[in-house]
Design a protein around this motif. Structure first.
Motif, PDB file in Angstrom:
ATOM      1  N   ALA A  47       1.085  -1.075   0.023  1.00 25.66           N
ATOM      2  CA  ALA A  47       0.209   0.272  -0.007  1.00 25.66           C
ATOM      3  C   ALA A  47       1.091   0.910  -0.016  1.00 25.66           C
ATOM      4  O   ALA A  47       2.332   1.303   0.486  1.00 25.66           O
ATOM      5  N   GLY A  49       0.577   5.102   1.195  1.00 25.22           N
ATOM      6  CA  GLY A  49      -0.657   7.210   1.194  1.00 25.22           C
ATOM      7  C   GLY A  49       0.091   7.878   0.263  1.00 25.22           C
ATOM      8  O   GLY A  49      -0.191   7.862  -0.923  1.00 25.22           O
ATOM      9  N   ARG A  52       4.844  10.743   1.616  1.00 24.72           N
ATOM     10  CA  ARG A  52       6.299  11.870   2.918  1.00 24.72           C
ATOM     11  C   ARG A  52       6.367  10.234   3.754  1.00 24.72           C
ATOM     12  O   ARG A  52       7.124  11.342   4.245  1.00 24.72           O
ATOM     13  N   THR A 116      -1.948  10.390   5.407  1.00 28.63           N
ATOM     14  CA  THR A 116      -2.983   9.817   5.312  1.00 28.63           C
ATOM     15  C   THR A 116      -3.033   8.548   6.521  1.00 28.63           C
ATOM     16  O   THR A 116      -2.595   8.676   7.141  1.00 28.63           O
ATOM     17  N   GLY A 119      -1.797   5.214   6.571  1.00 30.49           N
ATOM     18  CA  GLY A 119       0.266   5.765   6.691  1.00 30.49           C
ATOM     19  C   GLY A 119       1.032   6.473   7.751  1.00 30.49           C
ATOM     20  O   GLY A 119       1.609   5.764   8.318  1.00 30.49           O
ATOM     21  N   HIS A 126       4.333   9.867  15.449  1.00 36.84           N
ATOM     22  CA  HIS A 126       4.662  10.676  17.144  1.00 36.84           C
ATOM     23  C   HIS A 126       5.069  12.525  16.542  1.00 36.84           C
ATOM     24  O   HIS A 126       4.743  11.952  14.797  1.00 36.84           O
ATOM     25  N   TYR A 407      14.792   5.812  13.061  1.00 38.33           N
ATOM     26  CA  TYR A 407      13.004   5.543  12.204  1.00 38.33           C
ATOM     27  C   TYR A 407      12.277   4.859  11.138  1.00 38.33           C
ATOM     28  O   TYR A 407      13.496   5.151   9.836  1.00 38.33           O
TER      29      TYR A 407
END
Ligand code: FAD
Length: 453
Positions: A47, A49, A52, A116, A119, A126, A407
């Protein structure tokens, strides 16, 4: 009927790597199910979104990328509780546009609104208030997930709880989230009280971050080129939601104002060499001044999303693109460790630019691949250049030795063995993956690169 497939070169926000993909863009839930069913067998699916994430989680050089942005319907909203049920392709920008006038903001928001709901779940995003509010998982009551079997199941803390918790930080590798029920935040105004705290070195910076940790929203910008006695100099911005009584008269008449879209955009990709030490030094001076002079009351657009004011600013890094390196390390010895990592970065010669330092709150214990835990997090952009991967590998090694992790939502470089050591619950996550997607139907470039699919 088969869904149309487009050939498209896609990337994340960092424009690195760029990958030739086969893209389907379903407009209905039924078309989505068809797209996934058609790609059965050897063809993996992932998928996407709004793209970003910075690296390669929403691209795939194999199989199909399912662009979910047309799946953007609201299903239900209860104005008494603020509970919204919507398609996972709904963006935070859309939620702001439609729910701010009714007095609601998203509960948790990252540094851009062009993301989204799907996402936000897949990266368990956070925001500036993580130490007070936690990650996106905090506001999700339940979700619907389209599995490899073609079945759509409800996942919540009480139904398919393993799938629910593994989806936060699960990078879309367990299935396609079709809908979610999320909590919005009731607000009196769409403005924030804010204050800037200027610090001249790292000791002052860490003291101020610790001293202000009770403030709901707290984030720092660090001068990435400062070294020696000035290492760690920067500006901390802190704040909280403003009440109507706190607004100046001219704002109080429209306390739930929505901003118009920004007309600014970077018109084309800048030459890769434009971001050098001299231009970054000049831009740092501008950033420093802008932040020192923060107005006491700021609209949510400026407070949450200052980067959204310039559309496609990622093109400013040039054709080779950039990466954002974000790590979190434990509070214990945090000051010495941040000093060591900032010194490595500041003396690397790699033209580090925009960055953010903050303290994070506790990890949500049920999640498995969610990034944040209680400690200090630092995020910094690097244009793609020769020698960057060596620097990042060195940083990974030091971050790991300090008990930290990086991350995945920003990453394009980490090695699978390093990631496995950084995330102690990786095996538990893999067991959930094996249960719901035994044939690795859901896979992305990132998933294959880091050994998650
Ligand atoms: C300017 C800027 C600031 C940012 N600030 C922050 C920040 O402060 N904090 C933070 O945490 N992040 C931040 N980010 C990162 C961003 O919030 C996340 O990467 C977010 O996940 C992007 O959402 P998206 O819709 O664009 O997803 P994409 O980038 O398109 O995809 C991200 C992941 O979600 C999966 N996915 C997308 N939709 C679905 C779905 N329907 N079902 C299953 N999986 C799905 C994809 O497979 C992929 O693995 C920032 C990014 C930018 C560009």
């Amino acid at each position: 009927m088969s869904e149309p497939i487009a050939q498209q070169v896609l990337a994340g926000w960092g424009n690195h790597p760029r990958v030739a993909c086969q893209v389907v863009r379903p407009e209905t839930q039924r078309a989505l199910r068809r797209s996934v069913a058609q790609a059965s067998g050897a063809e993996p699916v992932i998928a996407r979104g709004l793209g970003r994430s910075y690296g390669d989680p929403a691209v795939s050089d194999q199989g199909r990328v399912v662009d979910c942005t047309r799946l953007d319907r609201y299903v239900d909203f209860d104005p008494r509780t603020g509970l919204l049920t919507c398609d996972a392709g709904v963006s935070l920008e859309q939620i702001l546009r439609d729910f701010v006038p009714r007095g609601f903001l998203p509960m948790i928001s990252p540094g851009t609104k062009f993301v989204t709901v799907g996402g936000c779940i897949a990266n368990d995003v956070h925001g500036k208030a993580h130490h007070a509010d936690g990650c996106f998982s905090r506001c999700v009551h339940s979700m619907q997930v389209l599995l490899a079997s073609g079945e759509v199941v409800t996942a919540s803390p009480t139904e398919h709880a393993d799938l629910f918790w593994a989806s936060f930080g699960g990078m879309g590798l367990l299935g396609i989230i079709t809908q979610a029920t999320i909590q919005l935040r009731k607000v009196e105004t769409t403005y924030f009280r804010q204050q800037a705290v200027v610090v001249e070195n790292l000791d002052e910076m860490m003291d101020a971050l610790d001293a202000h940790n009770h403030e709901p929203y707290l984030v720092a910008w660090v001068d990435s080129l400062a070294t020696g006695d000035r290492l760690g100099r920067g500006v901390i911005t802190l704040g909280d939601h403003a009440t109507r009584a706190e607004l100046p008269e001219k704002l109080a008449s429209n306390p739930l104002a929505v901003s118009p879209p920004s007309p600014l955009a970077v018109p084309f990709e800048m030459p890769s060499g434009l971001l050098n030490t001299a231009t970054i030094r000049a831009l740092n001076v501008v950033l420093d001044q802008v932040q020192r002079r923060a107005a006491p009351i700021a609209h949510y657009e400026k407070f949450f999303y200052p980067l959204d004011f310039v559309g496609e600013w990622n093109r400013g890094y040039g054709g080779k693109g950039f990466t954002q390196y974000q790590f979190v390390i434990p509070l214990a010895d945090g000051r010495a460790h941040i000093r060591e990592l900032l010194e490595i970065i500041a003396t690397s010669g790699q033209a580090p630019f925009l960055n953010v330092l903050k303290r994070m709150g506790p990890e949500r214990p049920e999640t498995m691949l969610s990034f944040p835990f209680e400690g200090y997090t630092f995020a910094i952009d690097f244009p793609i250049r020769d020698g960057l991967s060596d620097l990042l590998a060195r940083l990974d090694e030091r971050v790991l030795a300090m008990g930290g992790r990086i991350y995945l939502g920003k990453d394009a470089f980490v090695a699978p063995e390093t990631l496995a050591k950084m995330y102690p619950k990786l095996q538990a996550w893999k067991a959930v993956k094996a249960r719901y997607d035994p044939d690795n139907h859901f896979s992305s470039s990132l998933g294959r690169r880091v050994g998650l699919s």
